[in-house]
Design a protein around this motif. Structure first.
Motif, short mmCIF file in Angstrom:
data_model
loop_
_atom_site.label_atom_id
_atom_site.label_comp_id
_atom_site.label_asym_id
_atom_site.label_seq_id
_atom_site.Cartn_x
_atom_site.Cartn_y
_atom_site.Cartn_z
N LYS A 240 0.83 -1.21 0.00
CA LYS A 240 0.00 0.00 0.00
C LYS A 240 0.87 1.26 0.00
CE LYS A 240 -3.44 -0.43 3.13
NZ LYS A 240 -4.05 -1.07 4.32
N ILE A 241 1.97 1.18 0.76
CA ILE A 241 2.88 2.34 0.79
C ILE A 241 3.43 2.60 -0.61
CG2 ILE A 241 5.14 3.14 1.60
CD1 ILE A 241 4.53 1.76 4.28
N LEU A 243 2.21 1.69 -3.58
CA LEU A 243 1.16 2.17 -4.48
C LEU A 243 0.80 3.62 -4.16
CD1 LEU A 243 -1.41 -0.72 -4.86
CD2 LEU A 243 -0.29 0.53 -6.70
N GLY A 244 0.53 3.85 -2.87
CA GLY A 244 0.07 5.17 -2.45
C GLY A 244 1.09 6.25 -2.72
N SER A 245 2.37 5.92 -2.52
CA SER A 245 3.40 6.93 -2.73
C SER A 245 3.61 7.20 -4.23
CB SER A 245 4.71 6.52 -2.07
OG SER A 245 5.21 5.33 -2.65
N GLY A 246 3.07 6.33 -5.06
CA GLY A 246 3.17 6.55 -6.51
C GLY A 246 2.38 7.77 -6.96
N GLY A 247 1.23 7.99 -6.32
CA GLY A 247 0.45 9.19 -6.62
C GLY A 247 -0.19 9.15 -7.99
N LEU A 248 -0.50 10.32 -8.50
CA LEU A 248 -1.24 10.44 -9.75
C LEU A 248 -0.46 9.91 -10.94
CD1 LEU A 248 -3.77 11.50 -11.23
CD2 LEU A 248 -2.52 13.64 -11.58
N LYS A 251 6.18 7.53 -9.92
CA LYS A 251 7.53 8.01 -9.68
C LYS A 251 8.40 7.92 -10.93
CE LYS A 251 7.30 6.76 -4.83
NZ LYS A 251 7.60 5.71 -3.86
N THR A 257 10.94 3.81 -5.60
CA THR A 257 11.89 3.63 -4.50
C THR A 257 11.56 2.40 -3.66
OG1 THR A 257 10.56 5.09 -3.14
CG2 THR A 257 12.40 6.07 -4.30
N GLN A 258 10.28 2.21 -3.37
CA GLN A 258 9.92 1.12 -2.48
C GLN A 258 10.24 -0.23 -3.11
OE1 GLN A 258 8.92 2.16 0.69
NE2 GLN A 258 9.68 3.93 -0.43
N GLY A 277 2.12 0.24 -10.41
CA GLY A 277 1.36 1.37 -9.87
C GLY A 277 2.26 2.42 -9.23
N GLU A 278 3.35 1.97 -8.60
CA GLU A 278 4.26 2.93 -7.99
C GLU A 278 4.99 3.76 -9.05
OE1 GLU A 278 7.63 1.37 -5.87
OE2 GLU A 278 7.98 3.26 -4.81
N GLY A 281 1.94 5.31 -11.52
CA GLY A 281 0.92 6.08 -10.85
C GLY A 281 -0.50 5.64 -11.15
N PHE A 282 -1.44 6.45 -10.69
CA PHE A 282 -2.85 6.16 -10.86
C PHE A 282 -3.20 6.09 -12.35
CE2 PHE A 282 -7.30 7.73 -11.09
CZ PHE A 282 -7.91 6.71 -10.40
N LEU B 37 -7.93 2.15 -5.82
CA LEU B 37 -6.69 2.69 -6.38
C LEU B 37 -6.66 4.21 -6.21
CD1 LEU B 37 -4.30 1.34 -7.80
CD2 LEU B 37 -5.36 1.88 -9.98
N LEU B 40 -5.95 5.06 -2.57
CA LEU B 40 -4.54 4.89 -2.19
C LEU B 40 -3.65 5.93 -2.85
CD1 LEU B 40 -4.02 1.00 -2.40
CD2 LEU B 40 -4.09 2.39 -0.34
N GLN B 41 -3.87 6.10 -4.14
CA GLN B 41 -2.89 6.88 -4.90
C GLN B 41 -3.20 8.38 -4.96
OE1 GLN B 41 -2.38 4.29 -8.61
NE2 GLN B 41 -0.35 4.35 -7.67
N ILE B 42 -4.44 8.72 -4.78
CA ILE B 42 -4.78 10.14 -4.87
C ILE B 42 -5.17 10.69 -3.48
CG2 ILE B 42 -6.20 11.88 -6.05
CD1 ILE B 42 -4.48 10.26 -7.99
N ASP B 44 -5.05 9.35 -0.33
CA ASP B 44 -4.10 9.13 0.77
C ASP B 44 -2.64 9.23 0.30
OD1 ASP B 44 -6.25 8.76 2.33
OD2 ASP B 44 -6.13 6.58 2.41
N HIS B 45 -2.45 9.82 -0.84
CA HIS B 45 -1.11 9.86 -1.42
C HIS B 45 -0.08 10.43 -0.44
CE1 HIS B 45 2.22 10.52 -4.07
NE2 HIS B 45 2.09 11.83 -4.00
N TYR B 48 0.94 8.06 2.37
CA TYR B 48 1.81 6.96 1.96
C TYR B 48 3.17 7.47 1.49
CZ TYR B 48 -2.01 3.71 2.54
OH TYR B 48 -3.00 2.96 3.08
N LEU B 49 3.18 8.69 0.97
CA LEU B 49 4.46 9.26 0.56
C LEU B 49 5.35 9.44 1.80
CD1 LEU B 49 5.73 10.17 -2.07
CD2 LEU B 49 5.02 12.50 -1.54
N ALA B 52 6.58 6.16 2.87
CA ALA B 52 7.63 5.70 1.96
C ALA B 52 8.96 6.36 2.31
CB ALA B 52 7.26 6.00 0.52
N GLN B 56 12.40 4.67 3.63
CA GLN B 56 13.54 4.76 2.76
C GLN B 56 14.69 5.51 3.43
OE1 GLN B 56 12.31 6.89 -0.60
NE2 GLN B 56 14.26 6.75 -1.61
#
Lengths: 382, 649
Positions: A240-241, A243-248, A251, A257-258, A277-278, A281-282, B37, B40-42, B44-45, B48-49, B52, B56
């Protein structure tokens, strides 16, 4: 063989080639392409060990798909039961002659080629059930007596695979079978009864310790991921981290990175969607999901366009299997389904699953190429 | 039948309808996946960033090297050495038990150790590295490194540990360091300090200068962000934004480490009559001009190197239970009746009260006062003695005669002027004040017993010879001697410089007293050693280093008539703990004093026999080296030493 095809109606290979569903082939290739680039990224920018072989396997699998697709669908109908029973026999034999991999006896070796009978059964069951319903009238579908053969046909392989043990595949097979029975026209009343029975069976399996501890663990962790953040839930949280950190917009290719820092397990197989997904992105993940949806909807349209009932049911079976793969895998990496070890079709690394999927779409292709076959001839045939 | 089925339009219709339904269901589920999706990605971005980033990047505290402690000439008394150790990051090990099992194939991990590790995990959380074992051999350490791919969560690390090259000789001055306790954490003022103290294996000063100068020695922690992978392995050190740690300040002492070691050695030499008896003794050597403490020795001692790696309980018990008190810092924490060494002050007080040094008294071995006899140490007496003779022979009767009329408050006042009954700022805790009795003291001491509160003149007779209520520490006796020798209120010190700041020597004003009084006393002390007095054996032959001293034998137990009847005649017949303490104070050179020394040998029986020779040998070593005449280490060179992490050989 020539008796299968009436004189004068026999099509040349060249003509059949043009009748192949090219958009479907292109979509499948695009999905596999997504797999290749993701595997390239997972290997930190290397073709080895996964990306190159994934691409080559897809090439071979595509050839098989086309080959199956060019063979008349009624030929496959005659082979449906034999295929089912050969697969069943192999499953029965697996506990005795199978190889143990990672604690489960799933593989058998024939003439130097390793294969998983459980994978073959995915095709066998679809073809077998399709063949069975081909022979039933509408009013017979919901008749209890006629329900016994499909229950046995589904139950036998599930039981055999379950004891291997392989919970993911047995669930997948069961779900595929159930959906096929439903699409074939099972009455709603019986359907509800069946669902109730399945839940009871599941509880029984838990109650009488038929599930391995790790399987129970997975289900419990799924129900409450925070229960054990360092064990099973750890992977899910990391997924989840990532995917979520991938954003719109992600990366970027090879910038995840993850995944690059190996926070994820099974990156080249079960968790490959996370990496995709990372990095993309979305937007990227949605494109991939839409590609899958497009394949599924094309499959269903082919099913509805088929005049042969066997073809309809077989295509639906293949599409159901494919859909379940996609939904369970993506759901799993996002915490919507338990981590049961189901790969993302055509993207996850792994030859057997790719072969199964592509062979399955071979039957879809065959149904499409031969969709106009006269129904009368099918009666002559048998 | 088959053909009939093939034409079944109802069946086809059903399947089409259900297929449509299925397609709708699948699309619906896909929408569900897409929604998730999106979430998660929009939605809660950000969250999670952050997670991450946390995954890291890891902020590593860079532990500073502890400041060194050096002697006046730069000899290292405390430094740091490499400590190969293995840490465990529980979060990354997942299964701690399994990780420890694997590690125990390389070196044993006892059940107790496992229990401790588990405790620490519960206390510190799973993210903090925890020390599995330290002080590993290079062999073990390299094996761990070799097996690292199979040891998830195990982190080999090269730490620093305290090293005391002089071991037992410097134990009490330097003290030692120990593991951080909850109380240590509680008293820290900033979170940064707490984080630093939580670093695995971090040690803080527990005793001695290590404790007193903890803040100066500790140094400043540095910080560095590191990029790590899932196994906790550092992928990249982000050195651009790193702040390097700053080593603690160097502490430069007044101690002369060589003389300190020599004096410790001399103290430990067993007495001639009892070669098996360990010497429980203390010695202090001071510069009479600057107050620099050159030697502050105590035997027996513990080895501070045993303490900083976590002392083993058996050793601790044996140290604690020993009658020779190896954990007691005798020069400052040991209190002893000064015995006849106190007569130096009694003689000054006598003159202050109008007694002339020429005045004589007749000693026939005892004096009747009040309701009993007061005995001279010499049965049969000294005959007629003046002040010099009384000091030289340590005649008790002479002082008894004076005590009959001496005001105890005058005596106490003199004693305090010369450094008794007080503590000094030397940076080592545990100093005892001792007792200098006077009327006020007695009133307070017997607060609950009014009948005991008045001062009885007979008590002055005990006090004047350094018995009775009066007690002192070896450090106080050294200060007393230095003040008698110099006529100045010299104050002792142990620390010369902190970092590159050189502390000025404390000022030593002339003592407010008629300095002619001191001359008489000095002449008496000179006679003790150089004119066949009580410590003629402690004379130094070199005329350049003429030694003046005073013996002291303080009674611990009075041999009774009953004891004599039982045939107990000699002090050696008494059990060790009942024998008299032996004391000796001295200074040199007589004419132009520079060094003062005090030696106490617990239950050593006689000052001239047990303490004097040790003092003489120590002073001989001091005279040979003459440390006060040599340049001390330059503070600027101290600055250069910092940060280089110089290791003691």
């Amino acid at each position: 063989m020539s008796s299968l095809i009436l004189p004068g109606r026999r099509r040349g290979l060249r003509e059949k080639f043009t009748r192949l569903h090219w958009p479907l082939i292109i979509l499948l290739t695009m999905i596999a392409g997504a797999g290749v680039i993701t595997l390239y990224s997972v290997a930190e920018g290397n073709w080895q060990p996964w990306a190159m072989r994934h691409g080559m396997r897809f090439g071979v699998a595509l050839a098989i798909l086309v080959a199956i697709g060019l063979v008349p669908v009624r030929f496959w109908m005659t082979l449906a039961y034999p295929i089912y029973f050969v697969a069943l026999a192999a499953l029965v034999a697996t506990p005795f002659i199978g190889e143990i991999h990672m604690g489960a006896r799933r593989w058998i070796e024939l003439g130097g080629i390793q294969f998983q009978p459980s994978e073959a059964m995915k095709i066998g069951l679809v073809l077998g059930l399709a063949r069975y319903y081909h022979g039933l009238r509408a009013d017979q579908v919901s008749h209890l007596l006629y329900l016994i053969p499909p229950i046995l046909m589904i139950g036998a392989p599930i039981g055999l695979i379950f004891i291997q043990p392989d919970l993911g595949t047995s669930l997948l097979l069961g779900a595929t079978g159930v959906v096929m029975v439903f699409v074939a026209g099972l009455s709603w009343r019986l359907g509800m009864l069946g669902i109730f029975g399945a839940v009871a069976a599941g509880y029984g399996a838990y109650r009488f310790e038929l599930l391995k501890p790790y399987q129970i663990e997975r289900i419990l962790t799924f129900l409450n991921p925070d229960r054990d953040p360092l064990g099973q839930g750890y992977h899910l949280l990391q997924s989840k981290i990532a995917l979520g950190s991938g954003g719109l917009d992600g990366k970027g290719f090879m910038e995840g990175t993850q995944s690059q820092l190996k926070f994820l397990p099974e990156m080249q197989t079960d968790f490959i969607f996370t990496i995709f997904g990372e990095e993309f992105g979305f937007v990227g993940a949605m494109v991939l999901l839409l590609l899958y949806l497009a394949v599924i909807l094309i499959g269903l349209s082919i099913a509805m366009a088929s005049k042969l009932h066997f073809a309809r049911m077989a295509v639906i079976g293949v599409v159901v299997t494919f859909s379940l793969y996609v939904l369970i895998n993506t759901g799993m990496v996002m915490g919507l389904a338990p981590v049961v070890g189901v790969p993302l079709p055509l993207v996850s690394y792994g030859g057997t699953v790719m072969l199964t999927i592509m062979a399955g779409f071979g039957f879809v292709m065959s149904a499409h190429v031969h969709k106009d076959q006269d129904m009368m001839r099918s009666s002559e045939l048998l | 039948m088959v053909g009939m089925n093939a034409h079944d339009p109802e069946r086809q219709e059903t399947v089409s309808r259900r297929t449509f339904l299925f397609g709708g269901g699948i699309s619906f589920l896909f929408a569900g996946i897409a929604t998730r999706l999106y979430q998660l990605q929009i939605s809660d971005h950000e969250k999670y960033l952050d997670l991450a980033q946390e995954n890291q990047f890891n902020r590593r505290i860079l532990t500073p090297l502890r400041g060194e402690i050096i002697d006046r000439f730069g000899n290292v008394l405390a430094s740091n050495r490499k400590n190969f150790r293995v840490l465990l990051i529980p979060e990354q090990a997942r299964d701690v038990d399994q990780a420890l099992d694997r590690v125990s194939k390389i070196f044993p991990v006892s059940i107790e150790k496992r229990a401790r590790i588990m405790r620490e995990i519960r206390r510190r959380g799973t993210f903090t590295p925890i020390e599995i074992e330290d002080n590993l051999s290079w062999d073990e350490f390299s094996k761990i490194n070799f097996d690292l791919p199979h040891l998830g969560g195990v982190l080999p690390d090269v730490g620093e540990t305290r090293d005391y090259p002089f071991g037992e000789a410097s134990a009490f001055v330097i003290g030692y360091v120990g593991a951080v306790t909850e109380r240590d954490l509680a008293v820290q003022e900033t979170d940064e300090q707490r984080v630093l103290l939580r670093q695995p294996g971090f040690k803080v000063g527990r005793d001695g200068l290590e404790r007193t100068y903890e803040d100066e020695l500790r140094g400043e922690a540095g910080e560095m962000d590191v990029k790590i992978n899932a196994h906790g392995r550092v992928i990249e050190e982000l050195t651009d934004d790193a702040t390097p740690p700053e080593q603690g300040k160097t502490l430069a002492l007044t101690i002369d480490a060589e003389l300190q070691a020599k004096a410790t050695e001399i103290l430990a030499v067993p007495g001639d009559r009892m070669p098996d008896e360990p010497q429980s003794a203390a010695a202090v050597v001071m510069d009479t001009v600057t107050g620099d403490i050159l030697v502050m020795a105590s035997t027996p001692a513990f080895n501070p190197n045993d303490f900083n790696v976590g002392i083993n309980p058996d050793l601790w018990r044996s140290l604690n239970d020993s009658p020779y008190k190896p954990l007691l810092n005798k020069p400052i924490s040991g209190v002893y009746p000064p015995g006849s060494t106190f007569k130096v002050l009694s003689a000054i007080a006598a003159q202050e009260s109008g007694v002339s040094p020429k005045q004589t008294a007749r000693c026939n071995g005892r004096v009747w006062y009040g309701n009993r006899y007061f005995h001279c140490w010499k049965r049969g007496g000294h005959g007629t003695v003046d002040m010099k003779g009384a000091l030289k022979h340590s005649c008790d009767v002479y002082f008894y005669e004076i005590a009959k009329t001496l005001d105890v408050d005058v005596l106490a006042n003199v004693a305090r002027k010369f450094g008794l009954g007080q503590t000094f700022e030397i940076g080592v805790s545990g100093q005892q004040r001792g007792v200098i009795p006077d009327r006020a003291w007695k009133r307070q001491y017997f607060a609950g017993q009014p009948e005991n509160q008045p001062w009885f003149q007979g008590e002055t007779l005990s006090v004047i010879i350094g018995q009775g209520y009066v007690t002192s520490t070896p450090l106080q006796l050294a200060v007393m001697t230095a003040r008698v020798a110099s006529g100045r209120a010299v104050r002792p010190r142990l620390v010369r410089a902190v970092g590159d700041i050189v502390l000025p020597a404390p000022d030593a004003p002339l003592i407010d007293i008629n300095h002619d009084y001191l001359k008489a006393v000095r002449a008496g002390m000179n006679a003790v050693t150089n004119e066949y007095g009580t410590a003629a054996r402690s004379r130094l032959e070199d005329p350049k280093w003429q030694l003046a001293g005073k013996t002291g034998t303080s009674q611990v137990y009075q041999i009774t008539a009953a004891d004599r009847e039982r045939g107990l005649a000699e002090p050696e017949d008494l059990p060790w703990a009942r024998r008299d303490h032996a004391l000796f104070v001295c200074y040199m050179p007589y004419e132009n004093p520079r060094y003062a020394c005090s030696v106490v040998v617990e239950h050593g029986i006689g000052g001239s026999r047990a303490a004097g020779p040790k003092a003489r040998e120590i002073m001989r070593a001091v005279a040979e080296k003459d440390p006060a005449s040599r340049p001390t280490i330059d503070p600027n060179s101290l600055a250069q030493r910092r940060g280089t992490g110089v290791r003691a050989g």
